[in-house]
Design a protein around this motif. Structure first.
Motif, PDB file in Angstrom:
ATOM      1  N   LEU A  80      49.349  60.000  48.435  1.00 30.64           N
ATOM      2  CA  LEU A  80      48.701  58.707  48.694  1.00 30.64           C
ATOM      3  C   LEU A  80      48.241  58.038  47.402  1.00 30.64           C
ATOM      4  CD1 LEU A  80      46.584  59.604  51.880  1.00 30.64           C
ATOM      5  CD2 LEU A  80      48.730  58.306  51.790  1.00 30.64           C
ATOM      6  N   LYS A  81      47.928  58.847  46.389  1.00 27.25           N
ATOM      7  CA  LYS A  81      47.474  58.277  45.119  1.00 27.25           C
ATOM      8  C   LYS A  81      48.668  57.920  44.225  1.00 27.25           C
ATOM      9  CE  LYS A  81      42.869  58.956  45.170  1.00 27.25           C
ATOM     10  NZ  LYS A  81      41.794  58.139  44.658  1.00 27.25           N
ATOM     11  N   ILE A  82      49.628  58.805  44.154  1.00 30.14           N
ATOM     12  CA  ILE A  82      50.717  58.625  43.185  1.00 30.14           C
ATOM     13  C   ILE A  82      51.772  57.634  43.695  1.00 30.14           C
ATOM     14  CG2 ILE A  82      52.600  59.803  41.960  1.00 30.14           C
ATOM     15  CD1 ILE A  82      50.742  62.305  41.885  1.00 30.14           C
ATOM     16  N   LEU A  83      52.112  57.737  44.975  1.00 30.24           N
ATOM     17  CA  LEU A  83      53.061  56.751  45.513  1.00 30.24           C
ATOM     18  C   LEU A  83      52.316  55.484  45.934  1.00 30.24           C
ATOM     19  CD1 LEU A  83      55.361  59.073  47.659  1.00 30.24           C
ATOM     20  CD2 LEU A  83      55.867  58.090  45.426  1.00 30.24           C
ATOM     21  N   ALA A  84      51.105  55.665  46.439  1.00 27.30           N
ATOM     22  CA  ALA A  84      50.248  54.564  46.882  1.00 27.30           C
ATOM     23  C   ALA A  84      50.905  53.787  48.035  1.00 27.30           C
ATOM     24  CB  ALA A  84      49.910  53.642  45.727  1.00 27.30           C
ATOM     25  N   GLY A 137      54.339  52.307  47.183  1.00 24.24           N
ATOM     26  CA  GLY A 137      55.442  53.263  47.100  1.00 24.24           C
ATOM     27  C   GLY A 137      55.951  53.622  48.489  1.00 24.24           C
ATOM     28  N   HIS A 156      46.888  63.985  49.629  1.00 23.56           N
ATOM     29  CA  HIS A 156      46.021  63.221  48.734  1.00 23.56           C
ATOM     30  C   HIS A 156      46.819  62.724  47.536  1.00 23.56           C
ATOM     31  CE1 HIS A 156      42.775  62.686  45.691  1.00 23.56           C
ATOM     32  NE2 HIS A 156      42.010  62.415  46.731  1.00 23.56           N
ATOM     33  N   SER A 157      47.613  63.619  46.949  1.00 20.73           N
ATOM     34  CA  SER A 157      48.372  63.261  45.754  1.00 20.73           C
ATOM     35  C   SER A 157      49.459  62.244  46.077  1.00 20.73           C
ATOM     36  CB  SER A 157      48.966  64.522  45.125  1.00 20.73           C
ATOM     37  OG  SER A 157      47.930  65.396  44.751  1.00 20.73           O
TER      38      SER A 157
END
Lengths: 555, 555
Positions: free
Chosen positions: B395-399, B402, B392-393
């Motif tokens: 997918l959100k932080i690198l998106a 990224g 989850h993190s």
């Protein structure tokens, strides 16, 4: 540079930073990291909300299926996790969370886990794990010795032998049980004559070649549900898991087991494996393992012991006798993330005979080549983390004495809690604790008395009513968030095997005190007086009075 | 108190401390914890020894099978781990470690992992995971959408539906593939008439009822070894995994696949599943998934895609077309601990049809009850950690952007490295990179020339000699510790399918630069001049000269 190129370059650099620049000390995430290191209990206490939010509410925060296009800041995600995930997670380390087998961890496990994750080793092969492979082999050796107690020469010969493995590290007990029964199945139908073995030709041809109509795994009715799943996965079918009746103490009836074996044999069903349980999940009882080992030998079956829960009882000089016979098992499952107090994701199976694992051996060209020391050649899983480092550390830092204390005080606490329950007239102890697990229910004294006198239909109706009350209390107590006991369904012989809902309690957290246990009973008594359940009590009283009045009249 | 009681009390208190008192800030373990947080690269550089110690030497530090009786200090164990375990582990995060699929992690993964471990949730059921369950369902939804791109209504309907699951989180790709093919197997032999389904009655009766002689899984010769293991576990037998020939680019030959299906059908073998590969482990190639989907449909087979490695290529606008057809798969495996850059122990499978997972659904009384939201009802594993928090993190932080950069630059770097190899006369590029994986070997220019002219026996002898040279270089380079490439065995068509040892390179670490790649080739050239291999070169020269001289004479 063009604007587009510049922006691509900037993105690339941002990506490098993500891999090379640690979180700043003052960042949200670093502060949490610090906070967890210095004050875990405080962190959990402060950040996990006590009162349960409805799951359908929580789902709203996790409802977007779109992977965002643009990166967000680590601090933003961290804040989101704190507010939405951590806040609504379960305080498994709480001393009043006594409903499941997931409990508190010794403090040193946290920083050690960080080392493990930072190293990011992969145990499938030595090329990505180096010293982790010998270490894992040592851990398997230590647990093997705990169970089988072979001599020094045995471990010198086998522990690091590249062509053998004393067991398999797994993500948990289910994979451990599956691995054990996979080995059992493959050994039951080996290569012979024109048959190249079940591992090559499969179950269909195996049964045809050997002239069997099926293959069975026998276990008591209290067997873990993973065994039924295993029977499905292995191609045997869930019906091939034959459930044998238990005695009043939830231990398998060995006469019934033997009879069942004979019956299956007559039907040309191969007795593939007999599973003993050392610590039933719901009631914490231990099967008569010695007698089972004899029966397994008589029928040429693999004898597996599922000691996922109870295995570490072997550390206790006072209680290890309960597991007598486990040393005769061909394979034994023990979960490290249960009573070895290792974080979630760590189970293992050990094999008495080092040659056993070869029944499931496999190789590939780029890794786990023939003759390599790679542990991946006999594990069900491929890539695996270095969790054995945490088991190794637990075994060294807590040592036998430390684990003994944990086991002994858990069992003692279960006994005290059972006494507390029995001392309260409105509670009924449903299963006596043998290890550190027990079950009970809320049952007013009159209802208990009525049950001893009721006819079967009356008893059913009273029990049905008690079920609804127990379920209400369990759910409401969980929702209030101060304490958690789980619930399950048992079919006690004394109630003609009518399904009874019971509270289930697992006492593995060393921080759980007698005061906490008393408070849990007090809260349950309070909840029984809740308006939400008053109708049920009206019905219960009516049923109870009818029974007692009739007896009175008769008398 | 007696002396004995006092000592018992002291031990008990020591045990409480282990669970309640965090490591002191100045303790060895706390300092390491700090050090890893602020300077991971430095920590790994400083503590992992570069030069390889022989494993049999390392084993000596892990040879005692005795679990110690008395606890040792945390600091003592930490020092032991630093000196003996960490020092002799593998620097998987090193940018010159390009031999396997285990690579560097984004920094934020470390403190986030600590939160995950501190919370110690268990995803088998909501009672021990609460918000982690909706979060995991969201992660499954996000990956499902990445693969299948259904509309908003679809995810609103299914993502949090308690009776369905869009996939299963697993410990890794092997369990993911096993889960997918378990589903496929159970769907191939459903309940019908008097037959209660393979999940209940097993494979033997399933084949008898449906009148089949066997069941097959078809995959190219480049299929991952976990598929053969899966065929064994599922009771089909390893021989039921039918390997289909590949073309010159290591992609399955669809004509051969179809012919094989027809042939099996004639033998009354059920075509249970066809597996496409999106990123072969050894060469990084992608099967023609669209054509395979058509064939799967034609034969009514489950279409599974093993995208453990290549799945995240879908993030790249430039390269996602390589995976065209994956959206027609019934199930897709993706490893999060590979190209989603999550720590070891995290894979998953998604199902196109939300009803698919029901083929392996199971329940128990105390957890995963009918109608609960518990994810454990359709996973092969039972207790599982909250790894999905890390996905989850990521997918959100690198998106998407990224991950796209990571994918694009890996593929570009593989192309540059291939060009470098081709520019050096004494190296031979064996497989062209399609994704970010390639293979090559050391082969002096004359030997390469000779191979084009040699007769089959001469070619075999030259290749055998080149194999020994490549193996020597690979092993010695690894032992020297500056860089690591792996090796595998391929059977290139151009050498009449003679088994050739090759260097295998995986370019997933964003910190690997072209300079590092150049240095790796330079070191390999140096090693080729090593005295230890001079005899091989003498043989090679002789073989080569014989071939070239004969041609010269002929000319």
């Amino acid at each position: 540079m063009t604007g587009k190129k510049k922006s691509a370059q900037a993105s690339l650099e941002a990506m490098y930073r993500v891999f090379t620049v640690p979180e700043a000390p003052e960042s949200t995430l670093s502060r949490i990291d610090q906070n967890i290191s210095t004050n875990l209990a405080g962190f959990l206490q402060e950040h996990i909300v006590a009162i349960e939010r409805d799951l359908s509410e929580v789902e709203k925060d996790f409802s977007d299926p779109v992977i965002p296009e643009k990166p967000i800041f680590v601090s933003e995600q961290t804040q989101f996790l704190l507010d939405k995930l951590v806040a609504n997670s379960v305080h498994t380390a709480s001393p009043s969370f006594i409903g499941h087998m997931t409990s508190a961890l010794p403090y040193f496990m946290l920083p050690l886990s960080k080392i493990m994750i930072a190293l990011n080793q992969n145990l499938v092969k030595t090329e990505t794990s180096k010293a982790f492979t010998p270490m894992e082999r040592q851990v398997l050796g230590m647990i093997h010795r705990l169970v089988y107690d072979e001599d020094g020469a045995f471990y010198r010969k086998w522990m690091h032998d590249p062509r053998h493995s004393l067991g398999a590290m797994c993500s948990g007990g289910t994979v451990a049980n599956l691995t054990a029964l996979w080995v059992a199945r493959n050994r039951a139908f080996p290569a012979e004559g024109s048959f190249r073995g079940i591992h090559q030709e499969g179950l269909f041809r195996a049964l045809r070649y050997y002239g069997h109509e099926g293959a069975a795994i026998l276990v008591s009715r209290r067997g873990h549900y993973s065994l039924r799943k295993t029977a499905d996965v292995l191609g045997l079918g869930r019906e091939s898991l034959v459930a044998v009746d238990t005695d009043d103490h939830n231990r398998i009836q060995t006469d019934a087991l033997r009879d069942k074996c004979l019956e299956l044999q007559k039907q040309k069903i191969k007795i593939m494996a007999i599973c003993g349980i050392a610590g039933t999940t719901e009631t914490g009882n231990v099967d008569p393992l010695e007698a089972m080992a004899d029966i397994a030998r008589e029928f040429g079956a693999h004898f597996h012991v599922d000691a996922a829960w109870g295995g570490p009882t072997l550390f206790s000089r006072r209680h290890s006798h309960l597991l007598k016979g486990i040393e005769q098992a061909d394979s034994v499952t023990i979960d490290a993330h249960k009573q070895l107090y290792v974080p979630m994701g760590s189970g293992l199976v050990v094999f008495r005979d080092p040659a056993l694992a070869s029944a499931v051996e496999h190789h590939a060209q780029y890794i786990i080549r023939q003759g390599s020391r790679d542990l991946g050649s006999t594990t069900l899983e491929g890539s695996r983390p270095g969790m054995s480092m945490l088991i190794h550390s637990g075994l060294k830092i807590l040592a036998r004495e430390g684990y003994e204390i944990l086991i002994d005080q858990g069992i003692a606490k279960a006994r005290s809690f059972a006494d507390m329950i029995q001392a309260r007239p409105d509670f009924e102890l449903v299963t006596e604790p043998e290890l550190n697990i027990l079950t009970y229910r809320y049952a007013p004294a009159e209802a208990q008395q009525a049950l001893t006198l009721a006819d079967p239909i009356q008893a059913e109706r009273i029990n049905a009513c008690l079920n609804r009350i127990t379920k209400f209390i369990q759910k409401t107590q969980r929702e209030r968030g101060k304490a958690f006991v789980s619930r399950t369904r048992l079919e006690p012989a004394r109630y003609h095997h009518f399904p009874c809902l019971v509270f289930r309690v697992v006492l593995a957290n060393p921080l759980t005190t007698e005061d906490i246990l008393r408070d849990i009973l007090n809260e349950q008594e309070e909840l029984a007086a809740d308006a939400g359940i008053s109708d049920e009590f009206a019905i219960l009283n009516q049923l109870t009075n009818t029974v007692l009045a009739a007896v009175d009249t008769d008398g």
